[in-house]
Scaffold this active site. Structure first.
Site, PDB file in Angstrom:
ATOM      1  N   ILE A 171       0.839  -1.207   0.000  1.00 41.56           N
ATOM      2  CA  ILE A 171       0.000   0.000   0.000  1.00 41.56           C
ATOM      3  C   ILE A 171       0.874   1.257   0.000  1.00 41.56           C
ATOM      4  O   ILE A 171       0.627   2.194  -0.767  1.00 41.56           O
ATOM      5  CB  ILE A 171      -0.996  -0.017   1.181  1.00 41.56           C
ATOM      6  CG1 ILE A 171      -1.935  -1.231   1.046  1.00 41.56           C
ATOM      7  CG2 ILE A 171      -1.818   1.276   1.225  1.00 41.56           C
ATOM      8  CD1 ILE A 171      -2.844  -1.481   2.241  1.00 41.56           C
ATOM      9  N   ARG A 252      -3.785   1.567  10.922  1.00 40.23           N
ATOM     10  CA  ARG A 252      -4.468   1.122  12.136  1.00 40.23           C
ATOM     11  C   ARG A 252      -4.395   2.242  13.174  1.00 40.23           C
ATOM     12  O   ARG A 252      -3.343   2.877  13.341  1.00 40.23           O
ATOM     13  CB  ARG A 252      -3.813  -0.130  12.709  1.00 40.23           C
ATOM     14  CG  ARG A 252      -4.179  -1.420  12.000  1.00 40.23           C
ATOM     15  CD  ARG A 252      -5.650  -1.789  12.179  1.00 40.23           C
ATOM     16  NE  ARG A 252      -5.998  -3.021  11.511  1.00 40.23           N
ATOM     17  CZ  ARG A 252      -6.489  -3.119  10.270  1.00 40.23           C
ATOM     18  NH1 ARG A 252      -6.698  -2.019   9.552  1.00 40.23           N
ATOM     19  NH2 ARG A 252      -6.792  -4.290   9.752  1.00 40.23           N
ATOM     20  N   GLU A 281     -11.440   2.268  18.080  1.00 41.93           N
ATOM     21  CA  GLU A 281     -12.548   2.230  17.147  1.00 41.93           C
ATOM     22  C   GLU A 281     -13.732   1.437  17.720  1.00 41.93           C
ATOM     23  O   GLU A 281     -13.488   0.369  18.292  1.00 41.93           O
ATOM     24  CB  GLU A 281     -12.033   1.525  15.871  1.00 41.93           C
ATOM     25  CG  GLU A 281     -12.441   2.220  14.624  1.00 41.93           C
ATOM     26  CD  GLU A 281     -11.615   1.735  13.437  1.00 41.93           C
ATOM     27  OE1 GLU A 281     -10.388   1.945  13.438  1.00 41.93           O
ATOM     28  OE2 GLU A 281     -12.208   1.165  12.533  1.00 41.93           O
ATOM     29  N   HIS A 299     -13.372   4.222   8.649  1.00 42.79           N
ATOM     30  CA  HIS A 299     -12.628   3.035   8.203  1.00 42.79           C
ATOM     31  C   HIS A 299     -13.125   2.553   6.821  1.00 42.79           C
ATOM     32  O   HIS A 299     -13.617   1.432   6.683  1.00 42.79           O
ATOM     33  CB  HIS A 299     -12.724   1.911   9.252  1.00 42.79           C
ATOM     34  CG  HIS A 299     -11.532   0.993   9.203  1.00 42.79           C
ATOM     35  ND1 HIS A 299     -11.011   0.374  10.321  1.00 42.79           N
ATOM     36  CD2 HIS A 299     -10.767   0.571   8.158  1.00 42.79           C
ATOM     37  CE1 HIS A 299      -9.984  -0.385   9.966  1.00 42.79           C
ATOM     38  NE2 HIS A 299      -9.824  -0.276   8.652  1.00 42.79           N
ATOM     39  N   ALA A 301     -11.203   2.809   3.800  1.00 41.28           N
ATOM     40  CA  ALA A 301     -10.176   2.841   2.744  1.00 41.28           C
ATOM     41  C   ALA A 301     -10.351   1.764   1.670  1.00 41.28           C
ATOM     42  O   ALA A 301     -10.096   2.016   0.499  1.00 41.28           O
ATOM     43  CB  ALA A 301      -8.787   2.778   3.351  1.00 41.28           C
TER      44      ALA A 301
HETATM   45  C1  GLV Z   1      -8.680  -2.904   6.567  1.00 36.29           C
HETATM   46  O1  GLV Z   1      -8.372  -2.144   7.430  1.00 36.29           O
HETATM   47  C2  GLV Z   1      -7.977  -4.112   6.303  1.00 36.29           C
HETATM   48  O2  GLV Z   1      -7.061  -4.471   7.048  1.00 36.29           O
HETATM   49  O3  GLV Z   1      -8.327  -4.780   5.319  1.00 36.29           O
END
Ligand code: GLV
Length: 345
Positions: A171, A252, A281, A299, A301
């Protein structure tokens, strides 16, 4: 007794491994699971209560869980038949992988398919925080826009600035690729340095964390959460960052000391933040949601329909591999355990 073919089918159904799915996920994934397993679904759009999870897991061979379901010793002890856990996430900090290995439980996750989507969203947060998109949106909705103003909502440029990436895995690298389009200088910090050819491919320069914090206009986090990264970004880190810097966290929550972040944002110690994840969270630190210089997302993404469908199929396939095909899931977290369990595969 019916014809032999039917009898066989009947037996196969009876013998199907039992799988618990703790949350509603895209239907394509359920369709794959239903072909192979006796399914129990918790379809609510809320977390499965822990006590219920501990009861329902008792007779299950497999578990498809999400990142808020703790797979710990307590759960494993409540699940004497459990052989495989597939988490519908790339992160697996909620799974005690060692405890699973001790009980010969195969764990798989969903890497790769969410890389680009998560990188896109990182940029959405970064741009929104720097260019004050959410403040502008609230202003419009409140009917407060009375005409163009040269001094209204002045943000900070993104193009041409320095981006510091903490955690340079898939990522982090996808975020770096996008930075090239913005003509940015990229610094990265990771436990391991990349080969120089790869560094030049991403136009990224390795540096220690403190140097990255001092030298970046934007700091974005993409490392895993473990003991070494817990509160990696704390008051000390904020003190090193530029006053004009923005922090982005789509990794995280506990990587950031959220109380220290609130203090830093409030004091103008840093300019802004874009957050997708939180330390406790779904709660957020006291005062965080009242700050204007932070963009908050729940959350999201990896939350595109395409990606969430791929994640569901990948998680489902992990269970099919481990429980039906008796082979290592492609995305098994503990390869060593898989080599022991499936030596021929
Ligand atoms: C999302 O936070 C994941 O770990 O897929």
């Amino acid at each position: 007794m019916g014809p032999p073919g039917r009898q066989l089918l009947y037996n196969r159904r009876v013998d199907r491994p039992k799988v618990l799915v703790t949350r509603a996920i895209p239907e394509e994934a359920f369709a794959l699971l239903e072909k192979h397993f006796k399914l129990e679904r918790y379809d609510k759009h809320a977390a499965m209560p822990r006590a219920l999870l501990l009861r329902r897991i008792r007779d299950k061979d497999g578990l498809l869980c999400i990142l808020t379901d703790k797979v710990d010793v307590e759960l494993l002890e409540a699940a004497p038949r459990l052989k495989a856990v597939a988490t519908y996430s790339v992160g697996f900090d909620h799974v005690d992988v060692k405890a699973c290995a001790l009980r010969r439980v195969v764990v798989s996750n969903t890497p790769g398919v969410l890389t680009e989507t998560t990188a896109d969203f990182t940029w959405a947060l970064l741009l929104a925080a720097s260019r004050r998109v959410v403040e502008g949106d609230a202003f419009m909705r409140a009917g407060r826009y009375k005409g163009w103003d040269p001094m209204m909502f002045l943000g900070g440029d993104v193009h041409g600035k320095t981006l510091g990436i903490v955690g340079f895995g898939r990522i982090g690298q996808a975020v770096a690729r996008r930075a090239q389009g913005f003509g940015m200088k990229v610094l990265y910090y990771d436990r391991q340095r990349l080969f120089t050819e790869l560094e030049s491919q991403f136009g990224a320069r390795y540096c220690e964390l403190d140097e990255l914090l001092r030298g970046s206009d934007f700091v974005t986090l993409h490392c895993v959460l473990d003991a070494s990264t817990f509160h990696l970004i704390d008051a000390r880190a904020f003190a090193l960052m530029r006053r004009s810097a923005c922090l982005v966290n789509a990794a995280r929550g506990p990587i950031v000391d959220e109380k220290a972040l609130v203090a830093a944002l409030r004091a103008g110690r840093i300019r802004g933040a874009g957050l997708d994840v939180y330390e406790l969270e779904p709660k957020t630190a006291a005062g965080l949601s009242r700050l204007r210089n932070v963009v908050l997302a729940p959350h999201l993404a990896s939350a595109s329909l395409e990606t969430r469908t791929k994640m569901g199929l990948m998680a489902a396939q992990g269970l099919v591999d481990a429980l039906v095909r008796r082979k290592a899931p492609e995305h098994a977290v503990d390869r060593e355990l898989c080599r022991e369990l499936f030596p021929a595969a």
